[in-house]
Design a protein around this motif. Structure first.
Motif, PDB file in Angstrom:
ATOM      1  N   HIS A 150     -28.969 -97.836 -74.330  1.00  0.00           N
ATOM      2  CA  HIS A 150     -30.183 -97.144 -74.730  1.00  0.00           C
ATOM      3  C   HIS A 150     -31.379 -98.080 -74.802  1.00  0.00           C
ATOM      4  CE1 HIS A 150     -30.727 -93.047 -75.949  1.00  0.00           C
ATOM      5  NE2 HIS A 150     -31.699 -93.425 -76.772  1.00  0.00           N
ATOM      6  N   SER A 154     -38.045 -95.812 -75.015  1.00  0.00           N
ATOM      7  CA  SER A 154     -37.649 -94.466 -74.609  1.00  0.00           C
ATOM      8  C   SER A 154     -36.141 -94.583 -74.456  1.00  0.00           C
ATOM      9  CB  SER A 154     -38.330 -94.076 -73.286  1.00  0.00           C
ATOM     10  OG  SER A 154     -37.615 -94.599 -72.187  1.00  0.00           O
ATOM     11  N   PRO A 155     -35.466 -93.458 -74.192  1.00  0.00           N
ATOM     12  CA  PRO A 155     -34.011 -93.593 -74.048  1.00  0.00           C
ATOM     13  C   PRO A 155     -33.604 -94.577 -72.953  1.00  0.00           C
ATOM     14  CG  PRO A 155     -34.589 -91.295 -74.359  1.00  0.00           C
ATOM     15  CD  PRO A 155     -35.884 -92.040 -74.239  1.00  0.00           C
ATOM     16  N   VAL A 156     -34.541 -94.871 -72.047  1.00  0.00           N
ATOM     17  CA  VAL A 156     -34.149 -95.729 -70.923  1.00  0.00           C
ATOM     18  C   VAL A 156     -34.959 -97.014 -70.796  1.00  0.00           C
ATOM     19  CG1 VAL A 156     -33.209 -93.813 -69.575  1.00  0.00           C
ATOM     20  CG2 VAL A 156     -35.630 -94.400 -69.343  1.00  0.00           C
ATOM     21  N   LYS A 169     -42.097-105.126 -62.230  1.00  0.00           N
ATOM     22  CA  LYS A 169     -41.715-104.762 -60.863  1.00  0.00           C
ATOM     23  C   LYS A 169     -42.130-105.862 -59.878  1.00  0.00           C
ATOM     24  CE  LYS A 169     -42.169-100.998 -57.503  1.00  0.00           C
ATOM     25  NZ  LYS A 169     -40.796-100.448 -57.493  1.00  0.00           N
ATOM     26  N   ASP A 256     -34.896-103.305 -60.085  1.00  0.00           N
ATOM     27  CA  ASP A 256     -36.199-102.738 -59.758  1.00  0.00           C
ATOM     28  C   ASP A 256     -36.685-102.057 -61.040  1.00  0.00           C
ATOM     29  OD1 ASP A 256     -38.435-101.876 -58.474  1.00  0.00           O
ATOM     30  OD2 ASP A 256     -37.385-100.718 -56.932  1.00  0.00           O
ATOM     31  N   VAL A 257     -37.986-101.838 -61.124  1.00  0.00           N
ATOM     32  CA  VAL A 257     -38.520-101.280 -62.362  1.00  0.00           C
ATOM     33  C   VAL A 257     -39.310-100.009 -62.048  1.00  0.00           C
ATOM     34  CG1 VAL A 257     -39.980-101.726 -64.368  1.00  0.00           C
ATOM     35  CG2 VAL A 257     -38.624-103.582 -63.384  1.00  0.00           C
ATOM     36  N   GLU A 258     -39.025 -98.966 -62.816  1.00  0.00           N
ATOM     37  CA  GLU A 258     -39.742 -97.696 -62.641  1.00  0.00           C
ATOM     38  C   GLU A 258     -41.140 -97.836 -63.222  1.00  0.00           C
ATOM     39  OE1 GLU A 258     -40.652 -95.066 -61.130  1.00  0.00           O
ATOM     40  OE2 GLU A 258     -38.826 -93.860 -61.419  1.00  0.00           O
ATOM     41  N   CYS A 263     -39.332 -91.981 -66.784  1.00  0.00           N
ATOM     42  CA  CYS A 263     -38.509 -93.189 -66.926  1.00  0.00           C
ATOM     43  C   CYS A 263     -39.326 -94.473 -66.880  1.00  0.00           C
ATOM     44  CB  CYS A 263     -37.438 -93.237 -65.842  1.00  0.00           C
ATOM     45  SG  CYS A 263     -36.291 -91.865 -65.920  1.00  0.00           S
ATOM     46  N   GLU A 266     -38.292 -98.421 -67.099  1.00  0.00           N
ATOM     47  CA  GLU A 266     -36.838 -98.592 -67.026  1.00  0.00           C
ATOM     48  C   GLU A 266     -36.472 -99.653 -65.999  1.00  0.00           C
ATOM     49  OE1 GLU A 266     -34.649 -95.104 -65.881  1.00  0.00           O
ATOM     50  OE2 GLU A 266     -32.708 -96.112 -66.035  1.00  0.00           O
ATOM     51  N   VAL A 268     -33.947-100.555 -63.369  1.00  0.00           N
ATOM     52  CA  VAL A 268     -32.873 -99.921 -62.593  1.00  0.00           C
ATOM     53  C   VAL A 268     -32.034-101.056 -62.013  1.00  0.00           C
ATOM     54  CG1 VAL A 268     -32.330 -98.433 -60.642  1.00  0.00           C
ATOM     55  CG2 VAL A 268     -34.302 -97.925 -62.105  1.00  0.00           C
ATOM     56  N   VAL A 269     -30.835-101.194 -62.520  1.00  0.00           N
ATOM     57  CA  VAL A 269     -30.025-102.375 -62.212  1.00  0.00           C
ATOM     58  C   VAL A 269     -28.794-101.975 -61.413  1.00  0.00           C
ATOM     59  CG1 VAL A 269     -28.872-104.390 -63.180  1.00  0.00           C
ATOM     60  CG2 VAL A 269     -30.751-103.321 -64.429  1.00  0.00           C
ATOM     61  N   ALA A 270     -28.632-102.561 -60.236  1.00  0.00           N
ATOM     62  CA  ALA A 270     -27.452-102.274 -59.410  1.00  0.00           C
ATOM     63  C   ALA A 270     -26.573-103.509 -59.332  1.00  0.00           C
ATOM     64  CB  ALA A 270     -27.887-101.833 -58.023  1.00  0.00           C
TER      65      ALA A 270
END
Lengths: 322, 323, 324
Positions: A150, A154-156, A169, A256-258, A263, A266, A268-270
Motif C-alpha cells: 500500500h 494514495s493506495p498506490v 519518471k 516506470d512512474v505514473e 494512480c 505510483e 510501476v515495478v516489473a
C-alpha cells in the motif's frame, strides 16, 4: 564520495545524523522542497549537521516539483518539518545544488554516489541539464515508491514519487547505471518504537534530546492516522544500507512512474521480465524487497550513540526493543 | 435455486468455472453471455456452446460485445491453446445460440427476476457496462456480481493490471460505479495466485475423475506449460474457478480478510486497467467492492472436487493429496 | 571406472534406474542380464534391449532365468498392470535392435565376467535374484569374488505383496536366501521398502521432469505417468510413484543418500516367502551378512538424480521452484 539529497523532514534529519556520524564520506547535502519547502528544509539540514558536529556544505535546489503543484507534508512532519521545533542555526545554505552535483561528478567521474531521500526534482534537473555527466555517477540510491504494498499518499503512491512524479519518471527513463530503490516495501518495518524513543531520552545529552524532540510530531501523526504506536523512519534505512549492504536485498526490475490519473505517483515495478520484453523494458533499477530490521537498528543506534552501545545491547537483550 | 448468468470469454479457466456451476445442485445457470477476451467473440461463443453440449445442459448462449469500449488488444494469445479450450475436440449444437444479444438478455432476465439474478463475470466486463449504459435502473436490481479481475498488489498483463480489466478498463470503471447499489465481489490476482492447482492435483483429477476428469486434464495442459514457462509454478492458476467457488461458498475466504472498500479503476497511462483499492479507507469514499485478500486454498480445491466429482473423490483428495 | 553388471526385470522403475546408471561417468556397464519378474522373460528382455538403445549403451543384453527357484508367479493376478501392458507403462514406443542381444546365458555371463575381473565386478540387482542364485549354485567360489551386490528388495517392517513381503524377494524367496548366504563373503547392500516408500516422486516432480527434461524427460514422464494410477494411488495412496530401483542405483553412486546398518538378514522361504527379518538395533550378535538401509535423505536423493540426468541448471530450477 556521497552527496545526500534531502528534504528534512524528520526521518531525513535522522538519516543525515546517521550518515555524518558514520565513516561514510559525505561531502555535501543538497536540498529540495519536499516534506518542507527548500528554505526551511535547508535550515533543518544545517541543524542536523550541527547535531552531528560536522560542518559540511548545504546547497539549496528545487523550490517546487517539475510540473505538479507542490504539496508539502507539514501534516506529518510539523509546520517546520521538525515537529515545530523551529531550530536556529549558525550558518546559511548556499544556492546552486544542481550545478554543485554536476561539477562534483565531472571532477570525480564514477566516484560520486547520490543518496536521494526526497522528491527526485534535483536529480531530474541535473539529468535535464547534463545527462552524460549524470551517467558518470557511481551509484544512485533512492528512497521512494512501493512495489507490492500500500502507498502512503494514495493506495498506490508513495510520497517522494507522488510529490514529483514527473521527476521520478525522468530519473528512471534516464537509465542511469547502478540505481537502487528502497520503497515502502522495506521501510514499513522500520518502526521507531516508543520504547526506543524512551531509551534515547534516557541516554541523555543534546543529540538524544534532539532525536527525541523531532520525532514527537511523527509519533502523534502515526497514532492519529493509522493507530501505529511509534513512527516509521524511512530515510535512515538507505544510509544504513550504504554502511552495510547486507541490510537490504535488492532485485533487478524495470521501474516506470505514473504521471497522471488516479494512480499518479505510483511506481510501476516489473520483476523477472521475459527476455522478449527486455528491449522495451530494460532493467533500469534494483528494487529492495527484503530488509534485515535488526541489523538496521544495530547500525542506527550504535552509530548515532556509540557511547551507549552497551545500554542498547542490554535493552535489546532484555527484549524492551526489537 | 440460485439463478446465475455467466458473462464469459471461454477460455480454459472459464470452462472450469462453468462446468462447476452446472454440476452444482443448487444452481441454475440461466444463460451464458459471451464476450471477446481470451479469444475473439466467435471462438468464445462457440466454446460456450461446446460446454453446454458437453454437459448436456439446458440453457442458451447469448453473443455479446465483439470489441471492448477501450480497445487495447485482440486476445490473450496462445495461453488457452489455439481454440481457447486447450485443443480438446468438442462438438456443439447450432440451436444453443440465441438470437437475443447478451446485453438485452441480461436486462430482460433481471427485469423478470428482480433482485434474484447473480452474475458471474469472468471475462472482460464490456457487456455489463453496455447494459448499465442502456438501463442502469434495471441493473441496480441485480442481486450480486462476482467478477474475476484486477488485483490490489499485483497484475499479470502489466505489473499492475490484470488481463480482464486491462482489456476493457473503461467498462470496468463503469461496472464498479454500480457497486454502490449492487454488491460486487472482486476475485483478484492477490488470491488467485495463492490458489495454485498443482500437478499433483491435476494428476489426481485424471486418476479419479473418470471421463470428465480426463477431459478437464487434457484441456488444461497448455496452461500448465505456460505457467511453468512464465511463472515457474508446478501447476496452474485457474482464476475463474476460484471466482465461481467463492460465489458458491464465500467461506473459502476468511471473513476478516474480505475488505469492503472503495475501488477506482485507472483508465489512462501506464497503469491502465489497474484497480486502486482503498483498503485502509484513507479516501473516505463510498464503498463499491468486496475484495477478499486471503484464501483457504485447500478448502477451495476440495470444494471443486466435491462439486464436480462427488463426495467420495473429495474424501480421497483429502486423504491422499492434502494430508 | 567401476565395473558393473545390471541384473534386472524392466519394469518402469528398472527403466529409470538404468537411465540414471547410463548417465554416471564412472560406471562401466559391462552387461545387462534379464530375469522374469515384473513381466515374463521375453518382455523384460526386449525392454532391456529398448533401454540399451534409449541410453545408447555399448554393452549387450544377456537373457537369464525364465522361472524362479521358488515359483510364485501363479499367485500374481492375471490383470496385473502395475507396469503397464508392456512393462514400461504402455505409452512410450521405443525401438530395439536384436543385435544387442547376446546368445550367452545371463548366469554364464556373470560368472565369466567375475572370473575375468576378480574382486572388481559390482552387481546392481534390481529384479528377483534368480540369476544370482543360479550363479552361486553353479560356481560358489567365483561368486565370492564379486566386489559388491546392491540389491533392491525386502524391507524392514514393510511390504507390498503383503504386510511383510516385497515383490522381488517374494517372487523368489529361495534365491534370495541363497544370495544372502553369500553375504558373509561379499558386501551385500539391501535397499528395501522401508526406505524406498518414503522417497517417492510426486506428480509435481514428474511434471517438472517433463517440462524441463527435454526428450528424455518426456520419456520418463510417460513411463511413469501410466503407473501413477495403478501403483501410486491405488497401492500406496500417493500422487506420484515410488521408483524403488532408482534409489538403489543413486545409493550405489553416493552412499550418503542412505544410512545403513551392518546386520544379519534372514530370509523366509515358508509361509511369508521372501520376508526379510533383521535386527536393526545395532545390538545383534549374529554373524552379519548385509548392509541394510534404514534411513534416507530424500532431498539429496531427488536433487542428485535431477542433477545427474538433466544437469546442474535444471537441478537449481528444481530446488528453487518445485515443492513435491
Amino acid at each position: 564520495m556521497i552527496i545526500l539529497d534531502v528534504d528534512p523532514g524528520i526521518d531525513d534529519s535522522l538519516a543525515i545524523v546517521l550518515a555524518l556520524k558514520s565513516k561514510l564520506d559525505v561531502i555535501a547535502l543538497t536540498v529540495s522542497s519536499g516534506n518542507i519547502e527548500v528554505n526551511q528544509g535547508s535550515i533543518n539540514a544545517i541543524k542536523a549537521c550541527e547535531m552531528a558536529k560536522k560542518d559540511i556544505p548545504v546547497y539549496k535546489g528545487a523550490t517546487k516539483p517539475l510540473f505538479k503543484e507542490y504539496v508539502d507534508s507539514q501534516d506529518t512532519h510539523g509546520s517546520d518539518g521538525l515537529s515545530g521545533m523551529y531550530y536556529k542555526v549558525k550558518k546559511e545554505a548556499m544556492d546552486g545544488a544542481i550545478d554543485f552535483i554536476l561539477e562534483t561528478i565531472k571532477a570525480n567521474p564514477y566516484q560520486v554516489t547520490i543518496v536521494a531521500m526526497g522528491p527526485l526534482t534535483n536529480v531530474a534537473l541535473a539529468i535535464q541539464k547534463d545527462l552524460e555527466t549524470m551517467k558518470q555517477l557511481k551509484e544512485l540510491v533512492i528512497m521512494g515508491g512501493a512495489a507490492k504494498i500500500h502507498g502512503n499518499c494514495s493506495p498506490v503512491a508513495e510520497y517522494n514519487f507522488w510529490v514529483d512524479p514527473d521527476a521520478a519518471k525522468q530519473v528512471f527513463e534516464a537509465n542511469l547505471p547502478n540505481v537502487t530503490v528502497a520503497g515502502l516495501d522495506v521501510t514499513y518495518d522500520i518502526l521507531f518504537s516508543p520504547n526506543m524513543r524512551e531509551m534515547v531520552r534516557q541516554f541523555g545529552g543534546e543529540l538524544a534530546e534532539y532525536v527525541h524532540n523531532i520525532t514527537q510530531f511523527y509519533v502523534d501523526f502515526h497514532w492519529a492516522q493509522e493507530r501505529t504506536l511509534g513512527c516509521i523512519i524511512n530515510d535512515p534505512l538507505l544510509v544504513a544500507y550504504m554502511i552495510d549492504r547486507s541490510v537490504l536485498e535488492a532485485f533487478d526490475c524495470h521501474i516506470d512512474v505514473e504521471t497522471s490519473g488516479i494512480c499518479i505517483g505510483e511506481s510501476v515495478v516489473a520483476f523477472d521480465i521475459p527476455e522478449a520484453y527486455l528491449p522495451l523494458y530494460p532493467y533500469n533499477a534494483k528494487m529492495c524487497m527484503k530488509v534485515d530490521k535488526t541489523k538496521f537498528f544495530d547500525i542506527f543506534f550504535e552509530t548515532i550513540f556509540p557511547e551507549h552501545i552497551e545500554d542498547y545491547r542490554l535493552m535489546k537483550k532484555r527484549g524492551y526493543i526489537l | 435455486m440460485r439463478k446465475i448468468i455467466f458473462d464469459t470469454d471461454p477460455g480454459i479457466d472459464d470452462a472450469y468455472a462453468i462446468i462447476t456451476a452446472m454440476k452444482h445442485p443448487d444452481i441454475k445457470v440461466l444463460g451464458i453471455c459471451t464476450v471477446a477476451g481470451n479469444k475473439g467473440i466467435e471462438f468464445t461463443t462457440t466454446n460456450a456452446q461446446k460446454l453446454i453440449k458437453l454437459m448436456n445442459y439446458d440453457c442458451q448462449v447469448y453473443k455479446g460485445a465483439k470489441d471492448s469500449l477501450l480497445k487495447v488488444a485482440d486476445d490473450a494469445g496462445a495461453t488457452h491453446g489455439i481454440d481457447g479450450l486447450g485443443g480438446v475436440p468438442l462438438v456443439y449444437d447450432k440451436s444453443s445460440l440465441s438470437s437475443i444479444s447478451a446485453v438485452d438478455y441480461i436486462l430482460n432476465t433481471v427485469k423478470e427476476n428482480p433482485n434474484e439474478i447473480e452474475i458471474i463475470a469472468i471475462g472482460p466486463v464490456t457487456n455489463i457496462a453496455l447494459a448499465i449504459r442502456k438501463d442502469k435502473e434495471t441493473m441496480k436490481k441485480i442481486k450480486a456480481i462476482y467478477t474475476m479481475g484486477g488485483g490490489v498488489y499485483r497484475g499479470n498483463i502489466t505489473p499492475v493490471a490484470e488481463f480482464n480489466y486491462w482489456y476493457d478498463a473503461q467498462a470496468t470503471k463503469e461496472m464498479f460505479e454500480l457497486g454502490v447499489d449492487v454488491p460486487i465481489h472482486m476475485i483478484g490476482l492477490d488470491i488467485t495466485h495463492k490458489s495454485i492447482v498443482t500437478n499433483n492435483d491435476l494428476e489426481f483429477m485424471k486418476m479419479t475423475g473418470g471421463e470428465l476428469g480426463q477431459l478437464l486434464y487434457d484441456m488444461i495442459l497448455p496452461y500448465v506449460e505456460a505457467y511453468w514457462k512464465f511463472s515457474k509454478y508446478t501447476g496452474c492458476v485457474i482464476h475463474d474457478l476460484l471466482c465461481m467457488i467463492y460465489a458458491i461458498d464465500q467461506t473459502v475466504c476468511p471473513k476478516e480478510a474480505i475488505y469492503h472498500s472503495h475501488l477506482e479503476v485507472s483508465t489512462t497511462g501506464i497503469t491502465i486497467g489497474q484497480t486502486v483499492v482503498d483498503i485502509v479507507d484513507s479516501w473516505k469514499q463510498p464503498k463499491n467492492v468486496y475484495v477478499p485478500l486471503k484464501v483457504d486454498e485447500n478448502k477451495y480445491k476440495e470444494l471443486f472436487f466435491k462439486i464436480v466429482f462427488g463426495e467420495e473423490v473429495a474424501e480421497m483428495y483429502r486423504k491422499y493429496v492434502l494430508s | 571406472m567401476r565395473k558393473i553388471i545390471i541384473d534386472t526385470d524392466p519394469g518402469t522403475d528398472d527403466a529409470i534406474a538404468i537411465i540414471a546408471a547410463s548417465k554416471q561417468n564412472d560406471f562401466d556397464i559391462l552387461g545387462i542380464t534379464t530375469v522374469a519378474g515384473n513381466k515374463g522373460i521375453d518382455i523384460t528382455t526386449s525392454n532391456a534391449l529398448k533401454l540399451i538403445q534409449l541410453c545408447t549403451l555399448k554393452c549387450k543384453v544377456y537373457q537369464g532365468a525364465e522361472k524362479s527357484l521358488q515359483d510364485q508367479s501363479h499367485l500374481m493376478g492375471d490383470g496385473d498392470d502395475s507396469h503397464g501392458s508392456d512393462g514400461l507403462g504402455g505409452i512410450v514406443k521405443l525401438d530395439y535392435n536384436l543385435k544387442d542381444l547376446s546368445d550367452k546365458h545371463a548366469v554364464d555371463f556373470i560368472l565369466e565376467t567375475v572370473k575375468a575381473n576378480p574382486n572388481e565386478v559390482e552387481l546392481l540387482v534390481i529384479g528377483p535374484v534368480t540369476n544370482i542364485a543360479l550363479a552361486i549354485k553353479k560356481d560358489f567360489e567365483t561368486m565370492k569374488k564379486v566386489k559388491a551386490i546392491y540389491s533392491m528388495g525386502g524391507g524392514i517392517h514393510s511390504g507390498n505383496m503383503n504386510p511383510v513381503c516385497e515383490f522381488n524377494y517374494w517372487f523368489d524367496g529361495l534365491s534370495t536366501k541363497l544370495m544372502f548366504d553369500l553375504g558373509e563373503f561379499v558386501d551385500i547392500h539391501m535397499v528395501g521398502l522401508n526406505v524406498t516408500k518414503p522417497s517417492y516422486f510426486s506428480a509435481n516432480d514428474f511434471w517438472f521432469i517433463r517440462l524441463e527434461g527435454g526428450k528424455l524427460g518426456r520419456v520418463i514422464f510417460d513411463i511413469q505417468s501410466a503407473v501413477m494410477n495403478t501403483s501410486g494411488l491405488k497401492e500406496e495412496g500417493i500422487i506420484g510413484n515410488i521408483i524403488h530401483d532408482l534409489l538403489t542405483v543413486m545409493y550405489m553412486m553416493d552412499h550418503s543418500i542412505l544410512k545403513t546398518i551392518r546386520t544379519k538378514v534372514h530370509v523366509s522361504t515358508k509361509e511369508y516367502i521372501g520376508q526379510t527379518i533383521a535386527d536393526i538395533s545395532g545390538n545383534s550378535l549374529e554373524k552379519e551378512n548385509a548392509f541394510v538401509a534404514i534411513e534416507v535423505d530424500i532431498k539429496k536423493y531427488k536433487d542428485s538424480f535431477i542433477k545427474l540426468v538433466f544437469g546442474e541448471d535444471v537441478e537449481l530450477l528444481y530446488q528453487n521452484h518445485v515443492k513435491s
